[in-house]
Design an enzyme around this catalytic site. Structure first.
Site, short mmCIF file in Angstrom:
data_model
loop_
_atom_site.label_atom_id
_atom_site.label_comp_id
_atom_site.label_asym_id
_atom_site.label_seq_id
_atom_site.Cartn_x
_atom_site.Cartn_y
_atom_site.Cartn_z
N LYS A 248 9.24 -63.90 -22.71
CA LYS A 248 10.61 -63.66 -23.17
C LYS A 248 10.65 -62.66 -24.31
O LYS A 248 11.62 -61.90 -24.42
CB LYS A 248 11.29 -64.97 -23.58
N LYS B 209 11.95 -63.51 -6.56
CA LYS B 209 12.75 -64.70 -6.31
C LYS B 209 14.11 -64.33 -5.72
O LYS B 209 14.51 -63.20 -5.71
CB LYS B 209 12.92 -65.50 -7.60
N LYS C 259 21.25 -62.98 -3.84
CA LYS C 259 22.24 -63.67 -3.01
C LYS C 259 22.58 -62.98 -1.67
O LYS C 259 23.27 -63.54 -0.85
CB LYS C 259 23.51 -63.92 -3.83
#
Ligand code: TRP
Length: 309
Positions: free
Chosen positions: A114, A196, A199
């Site tokens: 991160k 990953k 949509k």
């Protein structure tokens, strides 16, 4: 029989992906059973570790609570609450921070990732994030914590902190274990199946083999078959057999239909719950009340142990 205590924490991110749905959301309700007591915590304080639009954060926090319920979690059985509504989380965080080593936090892979991703905002909260999460878990004396692989390290540090605290101050915390649900296949992005889920559906990338089969080196094809299998509960073998000799178009349409059949009722329920804001607020406040009662028992013990009370 003593019920196992389960603590699920989920960040109020935006619209979940199909991958989130298969990997986590639809399993939530399955955790609710006679031998378990589940807490569902919308981790809005964790979300503050990256820059947030305040209005959107609030909206998404309620959205996530609504989604949990839409996915079948019964909030009258399992408290569904927003983390910041239970003040013990912030309080526990401090005591645990004073029992966590910087060396341990330095090793967290998520912090490294991160801080690389948000190089302009490497704040202290991002660094101590695992401590806040340890508090979420330990406050409820959770036995099991459902997490994906990316969060396993955080459950491990939680155990390390708990063991250290117990050794220093006397038996206080139960040691939690990660609970990795068996997932019906991993769902990857349709347009870039190495990544990953995104949509988009119709433009799912496949290959030029021209043959429907689950085989190594065919991530696009394998992904579609995995999704179909996850949605219908059929095995990969059954799925392959079902589409033997069909074209890719037939498969893509069938996958899209299967996804819609499963997701549509959830979406309808989600919209219905969100439409009644007052009721949703009552539900989460009630969840927070019940969570707070359990959390206070642990916090009180912790404060006594360390000499704050
Ligand atoms: N860190 C978790 C995530 O990003 C969310 C989370 C916060 C959590 N508190 C938790 C998960 C407690 C499990 C238990 O996915």
């Amino acid at each position: 029989m003593e019920k196992k205590i389960i603590l699920s924490g989920i960040q109020p991110s935006g619209i979940p992906t199909l991958g989130n749905y298969v990997g986590a959301l639809r399993n939530w309700k399955l955790l609710q059973s006679d031998d378990k007591f589940c807490y569902y915590c919308v981790a809005n304080m964790h979300a503050l570790t990256v820059r947030q639009d305040p209005k959107l954060l609030l909206e998404r926090s309620f959205g996530m609570a609504a989604l949990l319920i839409a996915c079948g979690v019964d909030p009258t059985i399992s408290p569904v609450f927003i983390q910041s509504d239970v003040h013990q989380h912030a309080e526990m965080n401090w005591v645990l921070a004073c029992n966590t080593y910087m060396g341990e936090l330095n090793r967290m892979t998520q912090f490294k990732d991160k801080s690389a991703k948000h190089a302009d905002n490497i704040n202290a909260g991002l660094y101590t994030y695992p401590v806040l999460m340890a508090g979420d878990i330990l406050l409820y004396q959770a036995d099991l914590v459902p997490v994906g692989n990316d969060q396993k390290q955080h459950v491990e540090i939680t155990r390390d902190i708990a063991v250290r605290f117990n050794n220093a101050y006397g038996e206080t915390f139960k040691l939690p274990e990660p609970y990795i649900p068996k997932v019906g296949g991993r769902v990857m992005s349709l347009t870039d199946p190495e990544k990953k889920m995104s949509k988009k559906f119709k433009r799912a990338v496949t290959d030029s083999e021209g043959r429907i089969a689950y085989e190594e080196g065919r991530p696009g094809m394998n992904n579609l078959l995995s999704i179909y299998s996850a949605m219908t509960g059929k095995t990969i073998e059954q799925t392959v057999a079902e589409f033997e000799g069909c074209g890719y178009g037939t498969l893509k349409t069938a996958v899209a239909d299967a996804v819609i059949a499963e997701i549509e009722p959830v979406q309808t329920e989600y919209r219905r719950i969100l439409a009644d804001k007052a009721e949703l607020e009552r539900t989460t406040k009630d969840g927070a009340c019940r969570a707070s009662e359990a959390a206070e028992k642990t916090l009180d013990l912790v404060y006594r142990r360390v000499g704050l009370r």
